[in-house]
Scaffold this active site. Sequence first.
Site, PDB file in Angstrom:
ATOM      1  N   GLU A 136       0.610  -1.321  -0.047  1.00 13.57           N
ATOM      2  CA  GLU A 136       0.039   0.168  -0.080  1.00 13.57           C
ATOM      3  C   GLU A 136       0.801   1.286   0.009  1.00 13.57           C
ATOM      4  O   GLU A 136       2.009   1.148   0.726  1.00 13.57           O
ATOM      5  CB  GLU A 136      -1.029  -0.203   1.216  1.00 13.57           C
ATOM      6  CG  GLU A 136      -1.754  -1.403   1.130  1.00 13.57           C
ATOM      7  CD  GLU A 136      -2.953  -1.514   2.084  1.00 13.57           C
ATOM      8  OE1 GLU A 136      -2.893  -0.470   3.028  1.00 13.57           O
ATOM      9  OE2 GLU A 136      -3.897  -2.134   1.719  1.00 13.57           O
ATOM     10  N   CYS A 166       3.314   8.388   1.179  1.00 16.14           N
ATOM     11  CA  CYS A 166       4.001   7.336   2.330  1.00 16.14           C
ATOM     12  C   CYS A 166       4.172   6.083   1.602  1.00 16.14           C
ATOM     13  O   CYS A 166       3.292   5.544   1.076  1.00 16.14           O
ATOM     14  CB  CYS A 166       2.863   7.030   3.274  1.00 16.14           C
ATOM     15  SG  CYS A 166       3.443   6.208   4.764  1.00 16.14           S
ATOM     16  N   CYS A 189       5.422  -7.047   7.167  1.00 20.98           N
ATOM     17  CA  CYS A 189       6.712  -6.561   8.167  1.00 20.98           C
ATOM     18  C   CYS A 189       6.814  -7.681   9.144  1.00 20.98           C
ATOM     19  O   CYS A 189       6.115  -8.455   9.590  1.00 20.98           O
ATOM     20  CB  CYS A 189       6.264  -5.508   8.986  1.00 20.98           C
ATOM     21  SG  CYS A 189       7.346  -4.495  10.109  1.00 20.98           S
ATOM     22  N   CYS A 212       5.345  -5.121  15.907  1.00 21.95           N
ATOM     23  CA  CYS A 212       4.681  -3.987  16.897  1.00 21.95           C
ATOM     24  C   CYS A 212       3.159  -4.535  17.123  1.00 21.95           C
ATOM     25  O   CYS A 212       2.357  -4.760  16.293  1.00 21.95           O
ATOM     26  CB  CYS A 212       4.663  -2.825  16.322  1.00 21.95           C
ATOM     27  SG  CYS A 212       6.430  -2.308  16.191  1.00 21.95           S
ATOM     28  N   CYS A 214       0.108  -2.461  15.367  1.00 23.36           N
ATOM     29  CA  CYS A 214       0.002  -2.163  14.130  1.00 23.36           C
ATOM     30  C   CYS A 214      -0.465  -3.259  13.249  1.00 23.36           C
ATOM     31  O   CYS A 214      -0.028  -4.427  13.206  1.00 23.36           O
ATOM     32  CB  CYS A 214       1.751  -1.905  13.641  1.00 23.36           C
ATOM     33  SG  CYS A 214       1.818  -1.454  12.007  1.00 23.36           S
ATOM     34  N   CYS A 273      -1.735   5.595   9.846  1.00 30.51           N
ATOM     35  CA  CYS A 273      -0.451   5.010  10.532  1.00 30.51           C
ATOM     36  C   CYS A 273      -0.843   3.670  11.006  1.00 30.51           C
ATOM     37  O   CYS A 273      -1.971   3.633  12.003  1.00 30.51           O
ATOM     38  CB  CYS A 273       0.165   5.757  11.678  1.00 30.51           C
ATOM     39  SG  CYS A 273       0.928   7.302  11.089  1.00 30.51           S
TER      40      CYS A 273
END
Length: 376
Positions: free
Chosen positions: A96, A131, A138, A142, A145, A361
């Site tokens: 994205e 962005c 990933c 975290c 997220c 975010c």
Amino acid sequence: MTHLAHNSLLGLDRGELVSLVERIGEPTYRAQQLLDAIYRKRVESIDQVSTLPQPLRVKLMGEGCSISPPAVEKRFVSKDGTVRYLIAFPDGQSVETVWMPEGDGGEAGDGTEAGDSSQNGSRGWDRATICVSSQVGCAVDCQFCLTALLGVKRNLTAGEIVGQVLRVLTDQNVSPPQDRVNLAFMGMGEPFLNYDNFMKAVRLLVEEVGIAESRMTVSTAGIVPRIHDFGLEVIRPKLAISLNASNDETRTRLMPINRKWSLDSLIAAARDFPLRNRERITFEYVLLNGVNDDTTNAEEVVALLRGLRSKVNLIALNPGPGIDFSIPAADRVSAFQNVLIKSGIPTFVRRPRGRDIFAACGQLKRTVEIATSPIP
Ligand code: SAH
């Protein structure tokens, strides 16, 4: 060229294009023509590189060369003007990339897609930030997220990182440097776990696409050895560090990577970091209700950052399916902010962009999977 998928020229730098044209017996200036075509004019197939003689285009294609920029698979437009792109690569993977117009009328909905004037003013924005993602998924895990729920599928190549930017610029019909475009390497993935490809992409974006390094920021979850390397780079974006907690206990709970590189080592790397004139390190801090958002946590942050040339961006949690935290009340956010400001640290509360389309975010996750996978 051996490591490049499909002999894609998108992602090759000047040196690599020079070797390529020399290898097929062409003069060196052909490399410059290719650079201009790929990165400035954003020509999308070798067929259409009108500055090259037709026989040379055929020869390059015969060598298996292509430009093949990534494709827009889906596009979601937020009521605040933000556009979230699902960008697909030839192997079927996708990431994205988010377009965030700002300034005059940037909130006016999807008007950014209309119009063909080169004046930003008539489009309803005066600057925009893209962005950019660095990995498919990933690995950092975290806990707040959404991207973490994917795990990491693979690194992006330099060409794929640059390709996202070119694809969005073309879709929005803008061209730097005339149009003011900022880049935030804060999309899916951890850029410092794909360091070489990320840095090569940065150099191409600065030298060939024409976006100033001062308009770029990279955010890391805190890969300490790469922070040291990054400080030595001649061309580099500004540095942001995702702090997200004020002590090791909480940080390790929220960001398991803190076990490997604790706050001590992270802050030491930040203190060693060679800042340029008037440059500051940005610390990002996602506020999670009742977890890390107390004024006592703010005081711990002040102690950590004492003497560092820094600024802090506070981000109230952007919620998502499978994310087990809640959004702090506005008065807790401002109380936290006030502690930092009173101690002299410039502190901003980041306005969420495109929450309604899951573009904010921590909300980037392949849409396909949001739509099809059950909430964990
Ligand atoms: N992996 C890099 C780049 C991604 S930046 C990094 O961690 O820095 C992503 C930013 O969004 C980080 O600063 C992170 O703290 C923030 N973030 C992640 N999830 C979030 C959420 N659910 N709500 C608000 N901010 C979030």
